[in-house]
Write a protein that holds these residues in place. Structure first.
Motif, PDB file in Angstrom:
ATOM      1  N   THR A 118       0.772  -1.204   0.117  1.00  0.00           N
ATOM      2  CA  THR A 118       0.097   0.132  -0.046  1.00  0.00           C
ATOM      3  C   THR A 118       0.877   1.338   0.081  1.00  0.00           C
ATOM      4  OG1 THR A 118      -0.104  -0.079   2.426  1.00  0.00           O
ATOM      5  CG2 THR A 118      -2.033  -1.004   1.047  1.00  0.00           C
ATOM      6  N   PHE A 119       2.071   1.154   0.320  1.00  0.00           N
ATOM      7  CA  PHE A 119       3.063   2.270   0.112  1.00  0.00           C
ATOM      8  C   PHE A 119       4.257   1.618  -0.178  1.00  0.00           C
ATOM      9  CE2 PHE A 119       3.521   1.261   4.551  1.00  0.00           C
ATOM     10  CZ  PHE A 119       4.981   1.455   4.779  1.00  0.00           C
ATOM     11  N   LYS A 120       5.441   2.397  -0.664  1.00  0.00           N
ATOM     12  CA  LYS A 120       6.768   1.912  -0.913  1.00  0.00           C
ATOM     13  C   LYS A 120       7.691   3.111  -0.510  1.00  0.00           C
ATOM     14  CE  LYS A 120       7.120   3.592  -5.698  1.00  0.00           C
ATOM     15  NZ  LYS A 120       7.505   2.738  -7.010  1.00  0.00           N
ATOM     16  N   TYR A 121       9.047   2.467  -0.014  1.00  0.00           N
ATOM     17  CA  TYR A 121       9.892   3.596   0.225  1.00  0.00           C
ATOM     18  C   TYR A 121      10.646   3.777  -0.901  1.00  0.00           C
ATOM     19  CZ  TYR A 121       9.177   2.619   5.039  1.00  0.00           C
ATOM     20  OH  TYR A 121       8.398   2.629   6.252  1.00  0.00           O
ATOM     21  N   THR A 122      11.107   5.021  -1.172  1.00  0.00           N
ATOM     22  CA  THR A 122      11.993   5.470  -2.561  1.00  0.00           C
ATOM     23  C   THR A 122      12.958   6.638  -1.962  1.00  0.00           C
ATOM     24  OG1 THR A 122      10.673   7.635  -2.755  1.00  0.00           O
ATOM     25  CG2 THR A 122       9.639   5.576  -3.696  1.00  0.00           C
ATOM     26  N   PRO A 123      13.781   6.689  -2.955  1.00  0.00           N
ATOM     27  CA  PRO A 123      14.955   7.486  -2.513  1.00  0.00           C
ATOM     28  C   PRO A 123      14.700   8.945  -1.953  1.00  0.00           C
ATOM     29  CG  PRO A 123      15.626   6.453  -4.317  1.00  0.00           C
ATOM     30  CD  PRO A 123      14.116   6.133  -4.336  1.00  0.00           C
ATOM     31  N   THR A 124      13.548   9.372  -2.237  1.00  0.00           N
ATOM     32  CA  THR A 124      12.987  10.593  -1.928  1.00  0.00           C
ATOM     33  C   THR A 124      12.011  10.751  -0.711  1.00  0.00           C
ATOM     34  OG1 THR A 124      11.062  10.743  -3.531  1.00  0.00           O
ATOM     35  CG2 THR A 124      13.291  11.550  -4.135  1.00  0.00           C
ATOM     36  N   GLY A 125      11.531   9.482  -0.236  1.00  0.00           N
ATOM     37  CA  GLY A 125      10.721   9.196   0.993  1.00  0.00           C
ATOM     38  C   GLY A 125       9.639   8.379   0.630  1.00  0.00           C
ATOM     39  N   PRO A 126       8.645   7.885   1.474  1.00  0.00           N
ATOM     40  CA  PRO A 126       7.726   6.790   1.270  1.00  0.00           C
ATOM     41  C   PRO A 126       6.888   7.559   0.182  1.00  0.00           C
ATOM     42  CG  PRO A 126       7.462   8.125   3.083  1.00  0.00           C
ATOM     43  CD  PRO A 126       8.715   8.306   2.961  1.00  0.00           C
ATOM     44  N   GLN A 127       6.027   6.690  -0.601  1.00  0.00           N
ATOM     45  CA  GLN A 127       5.192   7.124  -1.539  1.00  0.00           C
ATOM     46  C   GLN A 127       4.047   5.733  -1.510  1.00  0.00           C
ATOM     47  OE1 GLN A 127       6.877   6.989  -5.541  1.00  0.00           O
ATOM     48  NE2 GLN A 127       5.028   6.464  -6.615  1.00  0.00           N
ATOM     49  N   GLY A 128       2.828   6.865  -1.547  1.00  0.00           N
ATOM     50  CA  GLY A 128       1.601   5.723  -1.613  1.00  0.00           C
ATOM     51  C   GLY A 128       1.455   5.052  -2.845  1.00  0.00           C
ATOM     52  N   LEU A 129       0.781   3.904  -2.661  1.00  0.00           N
ATOM     53  CA  LEU A 129       0.589   2.934  -3.765  1.00  0.00           C
ATOM     54  C   LEU A 129      -1.073   2.943  -4.434  1.00  0.00           C
ATOM     55  CD1 LEU A 129       3.194   0.334  -3.187  1.00  0.00           C
ATOM     56  CD2 LEU A 129       3.363   2.181  -4.626  1.00  0.00           C
ATOM     57  N   LEU A 130      -1.860   3.780  -3.272  1.00  0.00           N
ATOM     58  CA  LEU A 130      -3.308   3.513  -3.490  1.00  0.00           C
ATOM     59  C   LEU A 130      -3.852   4.859  -4.308  1.00  0.00           C
ATOM     60  CD1 LEU A 130      -4.419   1.611  -0.498  1.00  0.00           C
ATOM     61  CD2 LEU A 130      -3.470   0.973  -2.512  1.00  0.00           C
ATOM     62  N   ASN A 131      -3.313   5.367  -5.276  1.00  0.00           N
ATOM     63  CA  ASN A 131      -3.528   6.598  -6.244  1.00  0.00           C
ATOM     64  C   ASN A 131      -5.006   6.259  -6.728  1.00  0.00           C
ATOM     65  OD1 ASN A 131      -1.429   8.266  -5.461  1.00  0.00           O
ATOM     66  ND2 ASN A 131      -0.414   6.711  -6.387  1.00  0.00           N
ATOM     67  N   GLY A 132      -5.755   7.064  -6.805  1.00  0.00           N
ATOM     68  CA  GLY A 132      -7.186   6.961  -7.573  1.00  0.00           C
ATOM     69  C   GLY A 132      -8.337   6.656  -6.867  1.00  0.00           C
ATOM     70  N   LYS A 133      -7.905   6.062  -5.450  1.00  0.00           N
ATOM     71  CA  LYS A 133      -9.073   5.817  -4.788  1.00  0.00           C
ATOM     72  C   LYS A 133      -9.633   7.018  -3.852  1.00  0.00           C
ATOM     73  CE  LYS A 133      -7.231   1.189  -3.753  1.00  0.00           C
ATOM     74  NZ  LYS A 133      -8.104   0.383  -4.500  1.00  0.00           N
ATOM     75  N   ARG A 134     -10.989   6.759  -3.463  1.00  0.00           N
ATOM     76  CA  ARG A 134     -11.322   7.898  -2.532  1.00  0.00           C
ATOM     77  C   ARG A 134     -11.806   7.279  -1.176  1.00  0.00           C
ATOM     78  NH1 ARG A 134     -17.451  10.061  -3.895  1.00  0.00           N
ATOM     79  NH2 ARG A 134     -17.638  11.862  -2.390  1.00  0.00           N
ATOM     80  N   ALA A 135     -11.897   8.360  -0.347  1.00  0.00           N
ATOM     81  CA  ALA A 135     -12.065   7.884   1.150  1.00  0.00           C
ATOM     82  C   ALA A 135     -13.249   8.858   1.644  1.00  0.00           C
ATOM     83  CB  ALA A 135     -10.867   7.908   2.001  1.00  0.00           C
ATOM     84  N   ILE A 136     -14.081   8.487   2.373  1.00  0.00           N
ATOM     85  CA  ILE A 136     -15.140   9.274   3.084  1.00  0.00           C
ATOM     86  C   ILE A 136     -15.076   8.778   4.752  1.00  0.00           C
ATOM     87  CG2 ILE A 136     -17.408   9.726   3.229  1.00  0.00           C
ATOM     88  CD1 ILE A 136     -17.796   8.740   0.292  1.00  0.00           C
ATOM     89  N   VAL A 137     -14.965   9.707   5.598  1.00  0.00           N
ATOM     90  CA  VAL A 137     -14.785   9.436   6.961  1.00  0.00           C
ATOM     91  C   VAL A 137     -16.163   9.860   7.518  1.00  0.00           C
ATOM     92  CG1 VAL A 137     -13.634   9.604   8.998  1.00  0.00           C
ATOM     93  CG2 VAL A 137     -12.480   9.595   6.945  1.00  0.00           C
TER      94      VAL A 137
END
Length: 199
Positions: A118-137
């Motif tokens: 659901t996320f990954k570590y990159t040379p520039t920091g963590p990056q989310g992998l669930l782009n395009g989803k929507r959340a409602i709280v």
């Protein structure tokens, strides 16, 4: 067709405002999106264990070194994560307990925030992998906390959602529920009005 995943976390089954908001959401969403598939996971009825050494072992140990308990913990985490990955819309119903989210919801988040999934570590920091989803709280609060330093729900959940790549997040707060009748009614009505617009 979209898939909607609803996460319930209220300890109460009866007289729960967050559960009532969830029911209203389902009715309105189904009316507007009749072909969509809705899945409800109730963390009060079927709680997820808190993060422990068994889950850490399941994540980190090579398959041949995992104990049966660690394998079971990993399978549970995989099932929860797969459910989230399959969803297009995530709905979290969260009453405010002691200024933050219920521990059951935190336990669920601990299972699905997975490096490499659901996320990954990159040379520039963590990056989310669930782009395009929507959340409602959907929140239920005894007092009025929106925008105040006492609100440890919305800032935390916004950060967590952004961390895994979900940036389209709507918060619907039912506030003042333990205050006088006027505040209770106003808070509930405002939440229902916003819910209707979002759904």
């Amino acid at each position: 067709m979209s898939r909607v995943l609803i996460i319930e976390s209220s300890a109460r089954q009866q007289d729960s405002v967050s559960r009532q908001l969830t029911l209203d959401f389902i009715q309105q969403w189904q009316a507007a999106h009749p072909a969509d598939e809705i899945t409800v996971r109730d963390l009060a009825v079927n709680p997820v264990p808190h993060l422990d050494a068994n889950l850490l072992g399941g994540w980190m140990k090579p398959a041949e070194q995992r104990s049966a308990t660690e394998r079971d913990a990993l399978e549970r985490s995989n099932a929860l994560t797969d459910e989230l990955l399959a969803a297009d819309v995530l709905v979290m119903a969260a009453p405010m307990y002691n200024f933050t989210i219920p521990s059951t919801l935190k336990a669920w988040l601990d299972h699905v925030l997975r490096a490499g999934i659901t996320f990954k570590y990159t040379p520039t920091g963590p990056q989310g992998l669930l782009n395009g989803k929507r959340a409602i709280v959907l929140t239920a609060r005894g007092g009025i906390h929106a925008g105040a330093s006492s609100d440890h729900q919305e800032p935390y959940l916004r950060q967590v959602m952004a961390f895994i790549g979900i940036h389209d997040v709507d918060f619907i707060h039912a506030e003042g529920l333990n205050m006088s009748g006027e505040f209770h009614e106003k808070g509930l009505n405002q939440a229902k009005a916003k819910l209707a617009a979002v759904a």
